[in-house]
Design a protein around this motif. Sequence first.
Motif, PDB file in Angstrom:
ATOM      1  N   PHE A  47      28.031  65.928  26.595  1.00  0.00           N
ATOM      2  CA  PHE A  47      27.995  67.112  25.751  1.00  0.00           C
ATOM      3  C   PHE A  47      26.795  67.992  26.094  1.00  0.00           C
ATOM      4  CE2 PHE A  47      26.637  69.094  21.695  1.00  0.00           C
ATOM      5  CZ  PHE A  47      27.716  69.949  21.534  1.00  0.00           C
ATOM      6  N   ILE A  48      25.622  67.381  26.261  1.00  0.00           N
ATOM      7  CA  ILE A  48      24.418  68.153  26.625  1.00  0.00           C
ATOM      8  C   ILE A  48      24.590  68.780  27.999  1.00  0.00           C
ATOM      9  CG2 ILE A  48      21.971  67.912  27.191  1.00  0.00           C
ATOM     10  CD1 ILE A  48      21.844  65.805  24.939  1.00  0.00           C
ATOM     11  N   HIS A  49      25.183  68.063  28.915  1.00  0.00           N
ATOM     12  CA  HIS A  49      25.414  68.602  30.254  1.00  0.00           C
ATOM     13  C   HIS A  49      26.346  69.816  30.187  1.00  0.00           C
ATOM     14  CE1 HIS A  49      26.087  68.732  34.548  1.00  0.00           C
ATOM     15  NE2 HIS A  49      27.387  68.630  34.346  1.00  0.00           N
ATOM     16  N   LYS A  50      27.409  69.724  29.423  1.00  0.00           N
ATOM     17  CA  LYS A  50      28.339  70.851  29.288  1.00  0.00           C
ATOM     18  C   LYS A  50      27.668  72.043  28.601  1.00  0.00           C
ATOM     19  CE  LYS A  50      32.019  69.566  31.290  1.00  0.00           C
ATOM     20  NZ  LYS A  50      32.498  70.291  32.456  1.00  0.00           N
ATOM     21  N   LEU A  51      26.803  71.782  27.616  1.00  0.00           N
ATOM     22  CA  LEU A  51      26.086  72.872  26.970  1.00  0.00           C
ATOM     23  C   LEU A  51      25.139  73.563  27.948  1.00  0.00           C
ATOM     24  CD1 LEU A  51      25.128  71.586  23.417  1.00  0.00           C
ATOM     25  CD2 LEU A  51      26.698  73.419  23.993  1.00  0.00           C
ATOM     26  N   SER A  52      24.473  72.778  28.780  1.00  0.00           N
ATOM     27  CA  SER A  52      23.557  73.401  29.744  1.00  0.00           C
ATOM     28  C   SER A  52      24.308  74.256  30.759  1.00  0.00           C
ATOM     29  CB  SER A  52      22.720  72.332  30.458  1.00  0.00           C
ATOM     30  OG  SER A  52      23.539  71.557  31.307  1.00  0.00           O
ATOM     31  N   ILE A  53      25.486  73.835  31.156  1.00  0.00           N
ATOM     32  CA  ILE A  53      26.291  74.625  32.082  1.00  0.00           C
ATOM     33  C   ILE A  53      26.772  75.908  31.393  1.00  0.00           C
ATOM     34  CG2 ILE A  53      28.512  74.695  33.311  1.00  0.00           C
ATOM     35  CD1 ILE A  53      28.097  71.747  33.953  1.00  0.00           C
ATOM     36  N   LEU A  54      27.124  75.807  30.131  1.00  0.00           N
ATOM     37  CA  LEU A  54      27.663  76.954  29.399  1.00  0.00           C
ATOM     38  C   LEU A  54      26.594  78.026  29.175  1.00  0.00           C
ATOM     39  CD1 LEU A  54      30.156  78.058  27.875  1.00  0.00           C
ATOM     40  CD2 LEU A  54      29.263  76.927  25.847  1.00  0.00           C
ATOM     41  N   PHE A  55      25.360  77.635  28.886  1.00  0.00           N
ATOM     42  CA  PHE A  55      24.321  78.589  28.524  1.00  0.00           C
ATOM     43  C   PHE A  55      23.369  78.940  29.651  1.00  0.00           C
ATOM     44  CE2 PHE A  55      25.467  76.927  24.283  1.00  0.00           C
ATOM     45  CZ  PHE A  55      25.860  78.143  23.735  1.00  0.00           C
ATOM     46  N   LEU A  56      23.463  78.297  30.794  1.00  0.00           N
ATOM     47  CA  LEU A  56      22.556  78.648  31.904  1.00  0.00           C
ATOM     48  C   LEU A  56      23.268  79.370  33.003  1.00  0.00           C
ATOM     49  CD1 LEU A  56      20.319  75.491  32.212  1.00  0.00           C
ATOM     50  CD2 LEU A  56      19.756  77.675  31.176  1.00  0.00           C
TER      51      LEU A  56
END
Length: 56
Positions: A47-56
């Motif tokens: 989940f954290i990995h997907k969030l970092s991809i989404l917002f960076l």
Amino acid sequence: MMEIISGGLVLIGLAYAENRGWLDREKVGFVVNVGMQAGICGGLLYFIHKLSILFL
């Protein structure tokens, strides 16, 4: 899909081994708890990995 099937087979195997007397309840409980904690940690990391991809 294969992860769900293999996880279910492991739990069925643990229940079968416990009923046959090969394992005691403490060992089965320990394995199940470690497995659940690993699954939760893996899900949070994903989940954290997907969030970092989404917002960076």
